[in-house]
Write a protein that holds these residues in place. Structure first.
Motif, PDB file in Angstrom:
ATOM      1  N   ARG A 315       7.197   8.592 -13.188  1.00  0.00           N
ATOM      2  CA  ARG A 315       6.730   9.957 -13.390  1.00  0.00           C
ATOM      3  C   ARG A 315       5.820  10.452 -12.268  1.00  0.00           C
ATOM      4  O   ARG A 315       5.351  11.571 -12.292  1.00  0.00           O
ATOM      5  CB  ARG A 315       5.983  10.078 -14.729  1.00  0.00           C
ATOM      6  CG  ARG A 315       6.906  10.029 -15.930  1.00  0.00           C
ATOM      7  CD  ARG A 315       6.150  10.145 -17.224  1.00  0.00           C
ATOM      8  NE  ARG A 315       5.253   9.024 -17.434  1.00  0.00           N
ATOM      9  CZ  ARG A 315       4.570   8.827 -18.562  1.00  0.00           C
ATOM     10  NH1 ARG A 315       4.650   9.692 -19.528  1.00  0.00           N
ATOM     11  NH2 ARG A 315       3.788   7.776 -18.686  1.00  0.00           N
ATOM     12  N   SER A 316       5.543   9.623 -11.305  1.00  0.00           N
ATOM     13  CA  SER A 316       4.721  10.051 -10.171  1.00  0.00           C
ATOM     14  C   SER A 316       5.311   9.512  -8.882  1.00  0.00           C
ATOM     15  O   SER A 316       6.227   8.702  -8.887  1.00  0.00           O
ATOM     16  CB  SER A 316       3.274   9.558 -10.343  1.00  0.00           C
ATOM     17  OG  SER A 316       3.245   8.153 -10.472  1.00  0.00           O
ATOM     18  N   SER A 317       4.811   9.968  -7.745  1.00  0.00           N
ATOM     19  CA  SER A 317       5.384   9.586  -6.460  1.00  0.00           C
ATOM     20  C   SER A 317       5.029   8.150  -6.095  1.00  0.00           C
ATOM     21  O   SER A 317       4.101   7.564  -6.652  1.00  0.00           O
ATOM     22  CB  SER A 317       4.869  10.532  -5.364  1.00  0.00           C
ATOM     23  OG  SER A 317       3.463  10.475  -5.289  1.00  0.00           O
ATOM     24  N   ALA A 318       5.810   7.597  -5.144  1.00  0.00           N
ATOM     25  CA  ALA A 318       5.568   6.227  -4.707  1.00  0.00           C
ATOM     26  C   ALA A 318       4.314   6.158  -3.843  1.00  0.00           C
ATOM     27  O   ALA A 318       3.862   7.147  -3.276  1.00  0.00           O
ATOM     28  CB  ALA A 318       6.773   5.726  -3.922  1.00  0.00           C
ATOM     29  N   ILE A 319       3.736   4.961  -3.754  1.00  0.00           N
ATOM     30  CA  ILE A 319       2.517   4.719  -2.979  1.00  0.00           C
ATOM     31  C   ILE A 319       2.792   3.600  -1.982  1.00  0.00           C
ATOM     32  O   ILE A 319       3.308   2.542  -2.360  1.00  0.00           O
ATOM     33  CB  ILE A 319       1.354   4.312  -3.899  1.00  0.00           C
ATOM     34  CG1 ILE A 319       1.061   5.424  -4.918  1.00  0.00           C
ATOM     35  CG2 ILE A 319       0.099   3.996  -3.087  1.00  0.00           C
ATOM     36  CD1 ILE A 319       0.069   5.030  -5.972  1.00  0.00           C
ATOM     37  N   GLN A 320       2.464   3.845  -0.712  1.00  0.00           N
ATOM     38  CA  GLN A 320       2.628   2.809   0.304  1.00  0.00           C
ATOM     39  C   GLN A 320       1.272   2.277   0.725  1.00  0.00           C
ATOM     40  O   GLN A 320       0.365   3.048   1.036  1.00  0.00           O
ATOM     41  CB  GLN A 320       3.383   3.348   1.516  1.00  0.00           C
ATOM     42  CG  GLN A 320       3.528   2.292   2.617  1.00  0.00           C
ATOM     43  CD  GLN A 320       4.585   2.637   3.636  1.00  0.00           C
ATOM     44  OE1 GLN A 320       5.716   2.949   3.281  1.00  0.00           O
ATOM     45  NE2 GLN A 320       4.233   2.586   4.912  1.00  0.00           N
ATOM     46  N   ILE A 321       1.164   0.955   0.733  1.00  0.00           N
ATOM     47  CA  ILE A 321      -0.072   0.275   1.114  1.00  0.00           C
ATOM     48  C   ILE A 321       0.163  -0.486   2.406  1.00  0.00           C
ATOM     49  O   ILE A 321       1.172  -1.172   2.567  1.00  0.00           O
ATOM     50  CB  ILE A 321      -0.529  -0.708   0.011  1.00  0.00           C
ATOM     51  CG1 ILE A 321      -0.718   0.029  -1.320  1.00  0.00           C
ATOM     52  CG2 ILE A 321      -1.807  -1.420   0.431  1.00  0.00           C
ATOM     53  CD1 ILE A 321      -1.804   1.073  -1.295  1.00  0.00           C
ATOM     54  N   GLU A 322      -0.775  -0.367   3.346  1.00  0.00           N
ATOM     55  CA  GLU A 322      -0.638  -1.041   4.633  1.00  0.00           C
ATOM     56  C   GLU A 322      -1.878  -1.881   4.916  1.00  0.00           C
ATOM     57  O   GLU A 322      -2.999  -1.427   4.735  1.00  0.00           O
ATOM     58  CB  GLU A 322      -0.425  -0.021   5.746  1.00  0.00           C
ATOM     59  CG  GLU A 322      -0.203  -0.646   7.108  1.00  0.00           C
ATOM     60  CD  GLU A 322       0.287   0.360   8.132  1.00  0.00           C
ATOM     61  OE1 GLU A 322       0.218   0.056   9.332  1.00  0.00           O
ATOM     62  OE2 GLU A 322       0.750   1.446   7.720  1.00  0.00           O
ATOM     63  N   ALA A 323      -1.631  -3.122   5.361  1.00  0.00           N
ATOM     64  CA  ALA A 323      -2.724  -4.028   5.700  1.00  0.00           C
ATOM     65  C   ALA A 323      -2.801  -4.212   7.208  1.00  0.00           C
ATOM     66  O   ALA A 323      -1.907  -3.822   7.951  1.00  0.00           O
ATOM     67  CB  ALA A 323      -2.520  -5.381   5.014  1.00  0.00           C
ATOM     68  N   SER A 324      -3.877  -4.831   7.669  1.00  0.00           N
ATOM     69  CA  SER A 324      -4.056  -5.097   9.094  1.00  0.00           C
ATOM     70  C   SER A 324      -3.032  -6.121   9.577  1.00  0.00           C
ATOM     71  O   SER A 324      -2.651  -7.028   8.831  1.00  0.00           O
ATOM     72  CB  SER A 324      -5.473  -5.641   9.339  1.00  0.00           C
ATOM     73  OG  SER A 324      -5.577  -6.178  10.638  1.00  0.00           O
ATOM     74  N   PRO A 325      -2.551  -6.018  10.829  1.00  0.00           N
ATOM     75  CA  PRO A 325      -1.611  -7.022  11.349  1.00  0.00           C
ATOM     76  C   PRO A 325      -2.264  -8.353  11.686  1.00  0.00           C
ATOM     77  O   PRO A 325      -1.563  -9.327  11.966  1.00  0.00           O
ATOM     78  CB  PRO A 325      -1.061  -6.342  12.609  1.00  0.00           C
ATOM     79  CG  PRO A 325      -2.149  -5.418  13.052  1.00  0.00           C
ATOM     80  CD  PRO A 325      -2.795  -4.918  11.778  1.00  0.00           C
ATOM     81  N   GLU A 326      -3.591  -8.426  11.675  1.00  0.00           N
ATOM     82  CA  GLU A 326      -4.280  -9.671  12.033  1.00  0.00           C
ATOM     83  C   GLU A 326      -4.001 -10.736  10.986  1.00  0.00           C
ATOM     84  O   GLU A 326      -4.045 -10.479   9.779  1.00  0.00           O
ATOM     85  CB  GLU A 326      -5.780  -9.417  12.154  1.00  0.00           C
ATOM     86  CG  GLU A 326      -6.137  -8.442  13.282  1.00  0.00           C
ATOM     87  CD  GLU A 326      -7.627  -8.178  13.358  1.00  0.00           C
ATOM     88  OE1 GLU A 326      -8.384  -9.007  12.811  1.00  0.00           O
ATOM     89  OE2 GLU A 326      -8.024  -7.155  13.942  1.00  0.00           O
ATOM     90  N   ALA A 327      -3.749 -11.950  11.461  1.00  0.00           N
ATOM     91  CA  ALA A 327      -3.284 -13.034  10.590  1.00  0.00           C
ATOM     92  C   ALA A 327      -4.277 -13.398   9.499  1.00  0.00           C
ATOM     93  O   ALA A 327      -3.887 -13.778   8.390  1.00  0.00           O
ATOM     94  CB  ALA A 327      -2.954 -14.264  11.434  1.00  0.00           C
ATOM     95  N   ASN A 328      -5.571 -13.302   9.777  1.00  0.00           N
ATOM     96  CA  ASN A 328      -6.571 -13.794   8.825  1.00  0.00           C
ATOM     97  C   ASN A 328      -7.172 -12.705   7.941  1.00  0.00           C
ATOM     98  O   ASN A 328      -8.125 -12.953   7.205  1.00  0.00           O
ATOM     99  CB  ASN A 328      -7.690 -14.516   9.585  1.00  0.00           C
ATOM    100  CG  ASN A 328      -7.182 -15.739  10.322  1.00  0.00           C
ATOM    101  OD1 ASN A 328      -6.325 -16.460   9.814  1.00  0.00           O
ATOM    102  ND2 ASN A 328      -7.693 -15.972  11.528  1.00  0.00           N
TER     103      ASN A 328
END
Length: 412
Positions: A315-328
């Protein structure tokens, strides 16, 4: 190097291969090159010779109109041929060349860089080069996601006589007449040694399109008809037929029907092949612990770089989550739990629709570290085909180890 630069590209070509290509090329008769120059200077000398011809085309008033037209065409073909070799001169192209040729050609290609192989094949086996070029071009354009696979009868022998091919391309072109196209058409047939498949590439004249361009420094608008590219690939062993067709599902079905009518000469009942959905729910805990030891493959760690969540109730729009590319750093699941504030009921309220996995690697011989990433869609598709051959194998290992696909399965 992904961006094509003739001067940079020619640095990777051995003098013997380069001389052979120049002597077989139409522009070679106009060029004067000292082939005794050191290898490091030869590529620069060759580019300088081409640039001198370009200057001659613009400045030499002694050239007749016919000579100017011929020289201009040969210069265009020179640059275009180098660009084609640059695109096809990859590891994937080299594997296709190896499977498509006879023993004598294989012996000649042995030890060559993929770019050198592409130039040699273009000079001496142009039709085989063109077949492989078409296959790689369509795969690269669509990334495998626009191809519509269907199951029909195996072991069909398509009729490749001129009348059958003409009837096939004529009726395919007719599909586009209502939109103002379909007046002209062209068909190319390509066979592939890798799997025995045969590809029919159709170019259909599109509707009138206005294009803005600069020609000899003058701005002009020209009316043209862009070629609409379509293709059908038939795999005789499995009976699988793949289509990439302009115009949506209706045209996909129509092209299959026309293939059966004109080329297969039999009735077929295509059954759509639906990819199995991937189990992205296994990524929700954020641990990404493998079911098997992947360190032997040179994989150090795998992180969830990005994640797209769709609410379960839709019933609501999708949400995209992005994390840092750093391994740790924390991965996308940790960020999502913090941002979405539903840690107590995360599994039940949101479903993962797409994930970007980042794989950190270390070469076991040189200890050199690296990383690459690929996207996985819950619907059953991935971007693994865009990776190098080695990274494709590692990505498949990651998919199996995490339980996204069954151990016996393979990601598309």
């Amino acid at each position: 190097m992904k961006i094509f630069n003739p001067r940079h590209f020619l640095r990777y070509i051995a003098p013997t291969v380069l001389q052979d290509f120049v002597q077989s090329h139409p522009l070679g008769a106009n060029m004067s090159v000292d082939w005794t120059l050191p290898e490091a200077k030869l590529a620069h000398a060759l580019i300088d010779a081409v640039e001198n011809l370009q200057a001659q085309l613009l400045e030499d008033i002694a050239l007749t109109t016919a000579e100017k037209v011929a020289l201009e065409e040969n210069l265009f073909r020179w640059n275009e041929d180098l660009r084609r070799a640059h695109i096809t001169g990859t590891e994937v192209g080299a594997r296709e060349f190896a499977l498509a040729q006879d023993a004598a050609a294989l012996e000649h290609l042995h030890g060559m860089d993929p770019r050198e192989q592409a130039l040699w094949m273009l000079a001496h086996h142009e039709q085989v080069f063109r077949d492989i070029e078409l296959r790689l071009a369509f795969r690269a354009k669509t990334h495998g996601r626009s191809w519509k696979p269907s199951q029909i009868l195996p072991n069909l022998v398509p009729h490749l006589d001129q009348d059958s091919l003409e009837a096939f391309k004529r009726d395919v072109a007719a599909l586009y007449q209502k939109s103002g196209g379909g007046i002209g058409s062209h068909i190319e047939v390509s066979r592939y040694g890798t799997d025995g498949s045969i590809q029919f590439t159709l170019y259909v004249e599109g509707p009138i399109t206005a294009i803005a361009q600069f020609r000899k420094h003058d701005f002009k608008r020209i009316a043209t008809r862009v070629a609409l590219e379509n293709a059908l690939v038939y795999h005789p062993k499995s009976g699988v037929v793949e289509t990439v067709v302009k115009g949506g599902a209706k045209n996909h079905a129509a092209v299959l029907t026309l293939f059966a009518k004109h080329l297969a000469k039999t009735e077929v009942k295509p059954e759509a092949i639906t990819p199995s959905r991937f189990k992205l729910s296994v990524l929700n805990d954020g641990l990404l612990a493998p079911k098997e030891d992947w360190s032997t493959q040179g994989i150090q760690k795998v992180r969830l770089r990005r994640a797209k969540f769709t609410p379960a109730d839709q019933r609501s729009s999708a949400i995209q989550i992005e994390a840092s590319p750093e391994a740790n750093r924390e991965d996308a699941i940790c960020v999502a739990r913090d941002k979405l504030k539903v840690a107590h009921s995360f599994d039940s309220e949101f479903e993962m629709d797409r994930a970007t996995l980042m794989v950190y690697t270390r070469d076991q011989n040189s200890s050199r570290e690296g990383h690459f990433s690929f996207d996985v869609y819950a619907s059953g598709s991935t971007t693994i085909k865009n990776l190098s051959h080695r990274n494709q194998q590692l990505a498949q290992c990651v998919m199996r180890s995490l339980g996204i696909v069954e151990s016996s399965g393979a990601a598309a």
